[in-house]
Motif scaffolding. Structure first.
Motif, PDB file in Angstrom:
ATOM      1  N   LEU A  13       0.701  -1.063   0.122  1.00  0.00           N
ATOM      2  CA  LEU A  13       0.009  -0.084  -0.090  1.00  0.00           C
ATOM      3  C   LEU A  13       0.876   1.399  -0.005  1.00  0.00           C
ATOM      4  O   LEU A  13       0.645   2.114  -0.804  1.00  0.00           O
ATOM      5  N   ASP A  14       1.981   1.148   0.870  1.00  0.00           N
ATOM      6  CA  ASP A  14       2.710   2.390   0.818  1.00  0.00           C
ATOM      7  C   ASP A  14       3.499   2.365  -0.659  1.00  0.00           C
ATOM      8  O   ASP A  14       3.705   3.708  -1.017  1.00  0.00           O
ATOM      9  N   GLU A  15       3.805   1.667  -1.141  1.00  0.00           N
ATOM     10  CA  GLU A  15       4.514   1.692  -2.377  1.00  0.00           C
ATOM     11  C   GLU A  15       3.289   2.255  -3.467  1.00  0.00           C
ATOM     12  O   GLU A  15       3.930   2.973  -4.320  1.00  0.00           O
ATOM     13  N   SER A  19       4.001   5.370  -5.527  1.00  0.00           N
ATOM     14  CA  SER A  19       4.072   5.248  -7.069  1.00  0.00           C
ATOM     15  C   SER A  19       3.131   6.468  -7.822  1.00  0.00           C
ATOM     16  O   SER A  19       3.287   7.095  -8.518  1.00  0.00           O
ATOM     17  N   LEU A  20       1.747   6.457  -6.953  1.00  0.00           N
ATOM     18  CA  LEU A  20       0.936   7.579  -7.561  1.00  0.00           C
ATOM     19  C   LEU A  20       1.346   8.819  -7.147  1.00  0.00           C
ATOM     20  O   LEU A  20       0.886   9.749  -8.169  1.00  0.00           O
ATOM     21  N   GLU A  31      -8.365  14.165  -7.133  1.00  0.00           N
ATOM     22  CA  GLU A  31      -9.158  14.200  -6.071  1.00  0.00           C
ATOM     23  C   GLU A  31      -9.685  12.700  -6.003  1.00  0.00           C
ATOM     24  O   GLU A  31      -9.600  12.169  -4.861  1.00  0.00           O
ATOM     25  N   ALA A  32      -9.677  11.955  -7.048  1.00  0.00           N
ATOM     26  CA  ALA A  32      -9.899  10.773  -7.469  1.00  0.00           C
ATOM     27  C   ALA A  32      -8.990   9.928  -6.639  1.00  0.00           C
ATOM     28  O   ALA A  32      -9.307   9.003  -6.021  1.00  0.00           O
ATOM     29  N   GLN A  33      -7.764  10.301  -6.867  1.00  0.00           N
ATOM     30  CA  GLN A  33      -6.803   9.340  -6.102  1.00  0.00           C
ATOM     31  C   GLN A  33      -6.324   9.480  -4.599  1.00  0.00           C
ATOM     32  O   GLN A  33      -6.399   8.629  -3.951  1.00  0.00           O
ATOM     33  N   ILE A  37      -6.903   6.423  -2.185  1.00  0.00           N
ATOM     34  CA  ILE A  37      -5.954   6.395  -1.139  1.00  0.00           C
ATOM     35  C   ILE A  37      -6.655   6.299   0.343  1.00  0.00           C
ATOM     36  O   ILE A  37      -6.157   5.424   1.021  1.00  0.00           O
ATOM     37  N   ALA A  38      -7.609   7.095   0.508  1.00  0.00           N
ATOM     38  CA  ALA A  38      -8.228   7.233   1.688  1.00  0.00           C
ATOM     39  C   ALA A  38      -8.958   5.769   1.944  1.00  0.00           C
ATOM     40  O   ALA A  38      -9.247   5.139   3.022  1.00  0.00           O
TER      41      ALA A  38
END
Length: 109
Positions: A13-15, A19-20, A31-33, A37-38
């Protein structure tokens, strides 16, 4: 084992987050990203809580099994003693007096 899997998923998840952040939007708005992530963070927290609950539950079950094993061993020993007494404490004659039976009981105790 579950904790190791959870740690591996956290690293993944951290990677993905890094990456994002580095690659920018891959067809998605920022905003979608951030919403995605949330969501992933919430899922991770939920999994962490489930693992903690499972671990506590398993510890409780193991304690109950330990208690069962101890009690079973004690009952087994008592049963063996009882069967031994039945086999070896038969009256010598056809009828035994009450006093003789009391003496045998005291001897066994």
């Amino acid at each position: 084992e579950l904790e190791n899997q959870l740690t591996a998923k956290s690293k993944t998840l951290d990677e993905l987050k890094q990456s994002l952040a580095l690659n920018g939007s891959a067809g998605q708005a920022p905003e979608a990203q951030s919403l995605r992530i949330a969501e992933l963070c919430e899922m991770k927290d939920s999994i962490v809580n489930q693992v903690a609950q499972l671990k506590a539950s398993m510890e409780s079950i193991l304690e109950q099994w330990r208690a069962y094993d101890e009690i079973y061993a004690e009952v087994s020993l008592m049963t063996t003693r009882y069967l031994y007494c039945i086999d070896h404490c038969k009256p010598s004659g056809e009828e035994t007096s009450l006093e003789a039976l009391k003496k045998q009981v005291k001897t066994l105790q």
